[in-house]
Scaffold this motif. Structure first.
Motif, PDB file in Angstrom:
ATOM      1  N   HIS A   1       0.826  -1.223   0.000  1.00  0.00           N
ATOM      2  CA  HIS A   1       0.000   0.000   0.000  1.00  0.00           C
ATOM      3  C   HIS A   1       0.854   1.265   0.000  1.00  0.00           C
ATOM      4  O   HIS A   1       0.465   2.289   0.549  1.00  0.00           O
TER       5      HIS A   1
ATOM      6  N   GLU B   1       1.339   3.247  -2.286  1.00  0.00           N
ATOM      7  CA  GLU B   1       0.655   4.307  -3.025  1.00  0.00           C
ATOM      8  C   GLU B   1      -0.032   5.284  -2.071  1.00  0.00           C
ATOM      9  O   GLU B   1      -0.131   6.471  -2.343  1.00  0.00           O
ATOM     10  N   TYR B   2      -0.488   4.772  -0.932  1.00  0.00           N
ATOM     11  CA  TYR B   2      -1.226   5.607   0.019  1.00  0.00           C
ATOM     12  C   TYR B   2      -0.374   6.060   1.200  1.00  0.00           C
ATOM     13  O   TYR B   2      -0.587   7.132   1.753  1.00  0.00           O
TER      14      TYR B   2
ATOM     15  N   GLU C   1      -1.432  -0.983  -5.741  1.00  0.00           N
ATOM     16  CA  GLU C   1      -1.242   0.028  -4.689  1.00  0.00           C
ATOM     17  C   GLU C   1       0.210   0.179  -4.252  1.00  0.00           C
ATOM     18  O   GLU C   1       0.499   0.445  -3.090  1.00  0.00           O
ATOM     19  N   LEU C   2       1.140   0.045  -5.208  1.00  0.00           N
ATOM     20  CA  LEU C   2       2.563   0.185  -4.870  1.00  0.00           C
ATOM     21  C   LEU C   2       3.125   1.558  -5.221  1.00  0.00           C
ATOM     22  O   LEU C   2       4.292   1.833  -4.935  1.00  0.00           O
ATOM     23  N   GLY C   3       2.322   2.418  -5.839  1.00  0.00           N
ATOM     24  CA  GLY C   3       2.766   3.776  -6.102  1.00  0.00           C
ATOM     25  C   GLY C   3       3.832   3.859  -7.178  1.00  0.00           C
ATOM     26  O   GLY C   3       3.977   2.963  -8.015  1.00  0.00           O
ATOM     27  N   PRO C   4       4.635   4.951  -7.163  1.00  0.00           N
ATOM     28  CA  PRO C   4       5.608   5.194  -8.233  1.00  0.00           C
ATOM     29  C   PRO C   4       6.726   4.161  -8.324  1.00  0.00           C
ATOM     30  O   PRO C   4       7.408   4.072  -9.333  1.00  0.00           O
TER      31      PRO C   4
ATOM     32  N   GLY D   1       6.218   0.983  -8.289  1.00  0.00           N
ATOM     33  CA  GLY D   1       5.578  -0.264  -8.682  1.00  0.00           C
ATOM     34  C   GLY D   1       6.342  -1.041  -9.737  1.00  0.00           C
ATOM     35  O   GLY D   1       6.544  -2.251  -9.609  1.00  0.00           O
TER      36      GLY D   1
ATOM     37  N   HIS E   1       1.309  -3.779 -14.821  1.00  0.00           N
ATOM     38  CA  HIS E   1       2.439  -3.686 -13.891  1.00  0.00           C
ATOM     39  C   HIS E   1       3.375  -4.885 -14.031  1.00  0.00           C
ATOM     40  O   HIS E   1       4.597  -4.757 -13.902  1.00  0.00           O
TER      41      HIS E   1
END
Length: 291
Positions: free
Chosen positions: A12, A14-15, A196-199, A201, A226
């Protein structure tokens, strides 16, 4: 009375943005610990000191650690990892115990130390608690194993389709590497996106190639935008197939399976890998649960 934090991993992102913020969020559990209670923390994890400090800051009086670390209170002494279970020798708060864990995987061995530490803290019979772990079985979507009948023999299906993150993906691939295969059988990973791994990923997906190589996986099928990063990082000899969606990969996987194979399916819930598991079970009749 007891709060356990099993581990802190890049999930998570990303958050939350960082491992430290993930640790801070998980540390919120300590606010609910009653007076005189304890926090059971992973001594092998890089966020241990941060979690211990957070527990102490809200008044948790006792910090109990677990892991392979020399200073752990619930310490792993020896382990024998089998394809479907583990045999463990440990010291739990100073008490020696030997037991069998009914599910495979070193990550679950470490979690079992936390369980036994918690049982000991609340006054349960440690020997009976350890004995009960022999009966533990993987849940559907979280490592459940099934033998499927195919022309010429059987295939071992490992269903890890419920969720995925870099840590659990590495663990599942390592388990697949330990799985028994039949004559001419292959170890096959069918992998969907970790969400949800963000930049970071793409980098985290690509890095899974190291785990594939280390585990000796024979064939990898990938689905999702991904997972393209992993697909491109894999050597050509292990590339089984790629599709933008799990549905687009389904027929390719079903056509590739043969007797003796061990097949593991894994991805985040949103990557919809579960239908591939169900398609395999529809095409090939299930036998009794793998023992």
């Amino acid at each position: 009375q007891v709060a356990i934090v099993t581990t802190i991993e890049p999930v998570h992102l990303e958050y939350f943005g960082s491992l430290e913020k993930i640790a801070d969020a998980k540390a919120e559990i300590f606010a609910g610990v009653e007076a005189g209670g304890a926090a059971v923390l992973n001594r092998d994890n890089g966020q241990y000191d941060r979690l211990a400090a957070a527990a102490k800051a809200v008044g948790v009086g006792r910090i109990v650690s677990f892991g392979a670390h020399d200073g752990a209170d619930a310490k792993l002494l020896r382990v024998s990892l089998q394809s479907d279970s583990s045999t463990i020798e440990a010291s739990i708060l100073g008490q020696a115990v030997t037991y069998r864990l009914g599910v495979p995987g070193r990550h679950l061995v470490l979690n079992s130390l936390a369980v036994l530490a918690a049982a000991s803290l609340v006054g349960a019979d440690l020997a009976l608690a350890a004995l009960a772990l022999n009966n533990l079985k993987p849940a559907s979507g979280r490592g459940a194993r099934t033998l499927l009948t195919v022309p010429g023999g059987t295939v071992l299906l490992i269903d890890e389709s419920y969720n995925a993150n870099p840590a659990s993906m590495r663990a599942a691939i390592a388990l697949l590497g330990q799985a028994e295969v039949g004559n001419r059988g292959r170890r096959i990973a069918v992998l969907g996106d970790m969400l949800e791994l963000g930049p970071t990923g793409a980098q985290l997906h690509g890095a899974i190639a190291e785990s594939v190589e280390a585990a000796g996986i024979d064939l990898v099928f990938c689905s999702g935008p991904h997972m393209r990063a992993l697909w491109e990082a894999l050597p050509s000899r292990v590339r089984g197939g790629y599709a933008e969606t799990a549905a687009g990969l389904e027929t390719t996987v079903l056509d590739a399976i043969r007797a003796g194979d061990a097949v593991m399916v894994k991805g985040s819930l949103g990557s919809k890998m579960g239908p591939i598991v169900r398609a395999l079970e529809r095409k090939f009749p299930r036998q009794a649960a793998h023992a």
